[in-house]
Motif scaffolding. Structure first.
Motif, PDB file in Angstrom:
ATOM      1  N   ARG A  34      12.872  -5.190  -8.039  1.00  0.00           N
ATOM      2  CA  ARG A  34      12.975  -6.261  -9.092  1.00  0.00           C
ATOM      3  C   ARG A  34      14.497  -5.829  -9.359  1.00  0.00           C
ATOM      4  NH1 ARG A  34      10.370  -8.868 -13.595  1.00  0.00           N
ATOM      5  NH2 ARG A  34       8.328  -7.425 -13.330  1.00  0.00           N
ATOM      6  N   SER A  35      14.898  -4.655  -9.041  1.00  0.00           N
ATOM      7  CA  SER A  35      16.010  -5.062  -9.877  1.00  0.00           C
ATOM      8  C   SER A  35      17.155  -4.016  -8.376  1.00  0.00           C
ATOM      9  CB  SER A  35      16.334  -3.096 -10.180  1.00  0.00           C
ATOM     10  OG  SER A  35      16.212  -1.975  -9.421  1.00  0.00           O
ATOM     11  N   GLY A  36      17.068  -4.397  -7.363  1.00  0.00           N
ATOM     12  CA  GLY A  36      18.245  -4.661  -6.246  1.00  0.00           C
ATOM     13  C   GLY A  36      18.270  -3.075  -5.947  1.00  0.00           C
ATOM     14  N   ASN A  37      17.628  -1.920  -6.004  1.00  0.00           N
ATOM     15  CA  ASN A  37      18.136  -0.757  -5.771  1.00  0.00           C
ATOM     16  C   ASN A  37      17.022  -0.548  -4.328  1.00  0.00           C
ATOM     17  OD1 ASN A  37      18.441   1.460  -5.657  1.00  0.00           O
ATOM     18  ND2 ASN A  37      16.826   2.570  -7.081  1.00  0.00           N
ATOM     19  N   ALA A  38      18.194  -1.015  -3.555  1.00  0.00           N
ATOM     20  CA  ALA A  38      17.741  -0.847  -2.063  1.00  0.00           C
ATOM     21  C   ALA A  38      17.706   0.273  -1.757  1.00  0.00           C
ATOM     22  CB  ALA A  38      18.289  -1.824  -1.399  1.00  0.00           C
ATOM     23  N   ALA A  39      18.778   1.370  -1.608  1.00  0.00           N
ATOM     24  CA  ALA A  39      18.949   2.874  -1.350  1.00  0.00           C
ATOM     25  C   ALA A  39      18.454   3.449  -2.432  1.00  0.00           C
ATOM     26  CB  ALA A  39      19.950   2.813  -2.033  1.00  0.00           C
ATOM     27  N   GLY A  40      17.056   2.910  -3.492  1.00  0.00           N
ATOM     28  CA  GLY A  40      16.478   4.197  -4.088  1.00  0.00           C
ATOM     29  C   GLY A  40      14.727   3.477  -3.399  1.00  0.00           C
ATOM     30  N   LEU A  41      14.784   2.902  -2.258  1.00  0.00           N
ATOM     31  CA  LEU A  41      13.453   2.696  -1.645  1.00  0.00           C
ATOM     32  C   LEU A  41      13.022   3.642  -0.928  1.00  0.00           C
ATOM     33  CD1 LEU A  41      13.066  -0.989  -1.569  1.00  0.00           C
ATOM     34  CD2 LEU A  41      12.993   0.409  -3.037  1.00  0.00           C
ATOM     35  N   LYS A  42      12.349   4.340  -0.891  1.00  0.00           N
ATOM     36  CA  LYS A  42      11.477   5.507   0.355  1.00  0.00           C
ATOM     37  C   LYS A  42      10.967   5.404   1.505  1.00  0.00           C
ATOM     38  CE  LYS A  42      11.409   8.435  -4.104  1.00  0.00           C
ATOM     39  NZ  LYS A  42      10.382   9.108  -4.848  1.00  0.00           N
ATOM     40  N   GLY A  43      11.284   5.818   2.414  1.00  0.00           N
ATOM     41  CA  GLY A  43       9.994   6.050   3.668  1.00  0.00           C
ATOM     42  C   GLY A  43       8.905   6.187   3.578  1.00  0.00           C
ATOM     43  N   GLY A  95       0.829  -1.542   0.251  1.00  0.00           N
ATOM     44  CA  GLY A  95      -0.279  -0.153  -0.267  1.00  0.00           C
ATOM     45  C   GLY A  95       0.856   1.521   0.381  1.00  0.00           C
ATOM     46  N   ARG A  96       0.944   1.706   0.888  1.00  0.00           N
ATOM     47  CA  ARG A  96       2.275   3.109   1.261  1.00  0.00           C
ATOM     48  C   ARG A  96       3.128   2.977   0.386  1.00  0.00           C
ATOM     49  NH1 ARG A  96       2.560   2.807   6.535  1.00  0.00           N
ATOM     50  NH2 ARG A  96       2.196   0.633   6.684  1.00  0.00           N
ATOM     51  N   ALA A  97       3.789   2.440   0.883  1.00  0.00           N
ATOM     52  CA  ALA A  97       5.472   2.088  -0.162  1.00  0.00           C
ATOM     53  C   ALA A  97       4.851   2.719  -1.698  1.00  0.00           C
ATOM     54  CB  ALA A  97       6.047   0.758  -0.563  1.00  0.00           C
ATOM     55  N   LEU A  98       3.793   2.109  -2.238  1.00  0.00           N
ATOM     56  CA  LEU A  98       3.085   2.826  -4.210  1.00  0.00           C
ATOM     57  C   LEU A  98       2.462   3.804  -4.109  1.00  0.00           C
ATOM     58  CD1 LEU A  98       2.327  -0.732  -5.256  1.00  0.00           C
ATOM     59  CD2 LEU A  98       4.170   0.710  -5.935  1.00  0.00           C
ATOM     60  N   ILE A  99       2.118   4.322  -2.548  1.00  0.00           N
ATOM     61  CA  ILE A  99       2.291   5.662  -2.874  1.00  0.00           C
ATOM     62  C   ILE A  99       3.483   7.003  -2.869  1.00  0.00           C
ATOM     63  CG2 ILE A  99       0.171   8.093  -1.466  1.00  0.00           C
ATOM     64  CD1 ILE A  99      -0.982   5.893  -0.091  1.00  0.00           C
ATOM     65  N   THR A 100       3.643   6.484  -2.364  1.00  0.00           N
ATOM     66  CA  THR A 100       4.923   7.046  -1.625  1.00  0.00           C
ATOM     67  C   THR A 100       6.193   7.133  -3.302  1.00  0.00           C
ATOM     68  OG1 THR A 100       5.171   6.171   0.777  1.00  0.00           O
ATOM     69  CG2 THR A 100       7.280   6.934  -0.937  1.00  0.00           C
ATOM     70  N   ASP A 101       5.947   5.922  -3.812  1.00  0.00           N
ATOM     71  CA  ASP A 101       6.688   5.466  -4.855  1.00  0.00           C
ATOM     72  C   ASP A 101       6.092   4.863  -5.846  1.00  0.00           C
ATOM     73  OD1 ASP A 101       9.174   4.792  -6.597  1.00  0.00           O
ATOM     74  OD2 ASP A 101      10.314   4.646  -5.279  1.00  0.00           O
ATOM     75  N   PRO A 102       5.840   5.061  -7.533  1.00  0.00           N
ATOM     76  CA  PRO A 102       5.274   4.338  -7.953  1.00  0.00           C
ATOM     77  C   PRO A 102       6.023   3.376  -9.014  1.00  0.00           C
ATOM     78  CG  PRO A 102       5.313   6.690  -8.903  1.00  0.00           C
ATOM     79  CD  PRO A 102       5.672   6.988  -7.159  1.00  0.00           C
ATOM     80  N   HIS A 103       7.462   3.469  -8.476  1.00  0.00           N
ATOM     81  CA  HIS A 103       8.432   2.848  -9.021  1.00  0.00           C
ATOM     82  C   HIS A 103       9.009   1.828  -7.999  1.00  0.00           C
ATOM     83  CE1 HIS A 103       8.624   4.878 -13.111  1.00  0.00           C
ATOM     84  NE2 HIS A 103       8.336   5.569 -12.136  1.00  0.00           N
ATOM     85  N   TRP A 104       7.800   1.042  -7.309  1.00  0.00           N
ATOM     86  CA  TRP A 104       8.632   1.130  -6.108  1.00  0.00           C
ATOM     87  C   TRP A 104       8.561  -0.611  -6.840  1.00  0.00           C
ATOM     88  CZ3 TRP A 104       7.104  -3.680  -3.465  1.00  0.00           C
ATOM     89  CH2 TRP A 104       7.877  -4.255  -2.169  1.00  0.00           C
TER      90      TRP A 104
END
Length: 373
Positions: free
Chosen positions: A354-363, A340-349
């Motif tokens: 999938r790409s392993g971009n942990a640094a790009g994930l947002k709170g 839910g909320r992770a996809l409000i914050t970031d539509p590209h979550w």
């Protein structure tokens, strides 16, 4: 993130619907449909999540054609020419982006909504017995005619979803709204065929809704039902204290035509019956799958530190790892996971996972609930 998230990206099929991965966008009420009509901004919001790689998008709650079926003027209708034309634009955009989507259809029952200025429902609110919560009276008990008309309205909305080209439909039977108020002994005090002392008795209304929807959409169109133990009126509420009671509650609904049980928890990693299988035991979706054989979706604070209801109190959340999720999905405890909320914050979550971009994930900041991003 865990070393491999491949298990989240396995294809999945249920009836006529094929999904490219196991990640579902959870339905999240936004109250951003003025006059109940979704517009271009709503269509763009959902299309961005499809472009970001979500396997299945479930819309915010949309209301059926019944008086006082919504508790805020910004909640969209799923009936009437203009709202349905708006939803056709939404699903066309999602399909153009390669996504799959279903509307969530609901009736809010006696639950009061968020602040909405001077707005009031267009008719007295209705519920099984005139209660919003145990001991809290609000609205009127539904007559037999109101119940029959409500069942018909659910089926009509589901039929419209299929006609417009949606891939599935979800019925909202959780969180203390109308269908859930029939399940809950504290709000269902009826003595007729829609009440009773047992959860199986109180599931009759939901089973009749499901059967009517199945008749409206046919045999190959997948149907999802969202259910929960907890209520927004009482986080500690439990409809089923044992697996036996859970089977009595959910099995009749699967037999009536539900394909997928969307099992809402505030925290997906918490075991449902730890007294039986321990602190790492099956969660709600795991038990529902084991007991009924249905496809299940798990949900609850995926990728974030705090739960959803805390967000409405202004609480933010930081990102957390997906190891617990991957472990449960690798052993097929449940089939799909809603975010839910992770996809409000970031539509590209999804693409970042999938790409392993942990640094790009947002709170998550609570302010995001008030934005279309």
């Amino acid at each position: 993130m865990p070393a491999s998230v491949d298990t989240l990206f396995r294809p999945f099929r249920v009836r006529s619907m094929e999904l490219s991965n196991r990640i579902v966008m959870a339905p999240m009420t936004r109250t951003f449909a003025p006059g109940g009509i979704p517009g271009e901004a709503n269509a763009a919001y959902y299309r961005r999540r499809a472009e970001g790689g979500v396997g299945l998008i479930l819309s915010e709650g949309t209301v059926i054609d019944r008086p006082s079926s919504r508790n805020h003027p910004g909640i969209p209708f799923f009936h009437g020419d203009e709202p349905l034309a708006g939803w056709e634009g939404v699903i066309d955009g999602v399909h153009d982006a390669g996504g799959r989507m279903g509307p969530q259809i609901w009736h809010t029952g006696a639950v009061d909504g968020p602040p909405a200025g001077d707005w009031t429902p267009d008719a007295p609110v209705e519920s099984p017995s005139g209660f919003d919560a145990p001991g809290v009276e609000r609205g009127a008990a539904m007559s037999d005619t109101a119940i029959a008309d409500t069942i018909t309205a659910f089926a009509k909305a589901a039929g419209e979803a299929k006609r417009l080209g949606f891939d599935t439909v979800e019925l909202h039977g959780a969180h203390g709204y109308l269908i859930d108020q029939f399940f809950w002994a504290g709000t269902n005090r009826r003595t007729d065929r829609y009440g009773g002392m047992t959860i199986r008795d109180r599931s009759r209304f939901a089973a009749e809704v499901v059967a009517a929807v199945r008749a409206a959409v046919g045999s190959d169109f997948p149907m999802i039902l969202r259910v929960s133990q907890w209520k927004q009126q009482d986080y500690a509420a439990r409809l089923a204290e044992t697996p036996e009671l859970m089977a009595d509650w959910l099995q009749p609904l699967v037999e009536a035509g539900v394909d997928v049980l969307h099992c809402s928890q505030r925290r997906f990693w918490e075991p449902e019956f730890p007294e039986i299988d321990g602190e790492n035991g099956l969660n709600f979706a795991g038990w529902a799958k084991k007991l009924t054989g249905a496809v299940t979706i798990s949900v609850g604070s995926v990728g974030l530190s705090g739960d959803f209801m805390g967000a409405f109190g202004g609480q933010g959340s930081t990102t957390v790892g997906l190891d617990k999720l991957v472990e449960r999905m690798e052993r097929d405890e449940f089939d799909l996971v809603a975010v839910g909320r992770a996809l409000i914050t970031d539509p590209h979550w999804v693409d970042k996972v999938r790409s392993g971009n942990a640094a790009g994930l947002k709170g998550f900041e609570a302010a995001a609930l008030a934005e279309l991003v």
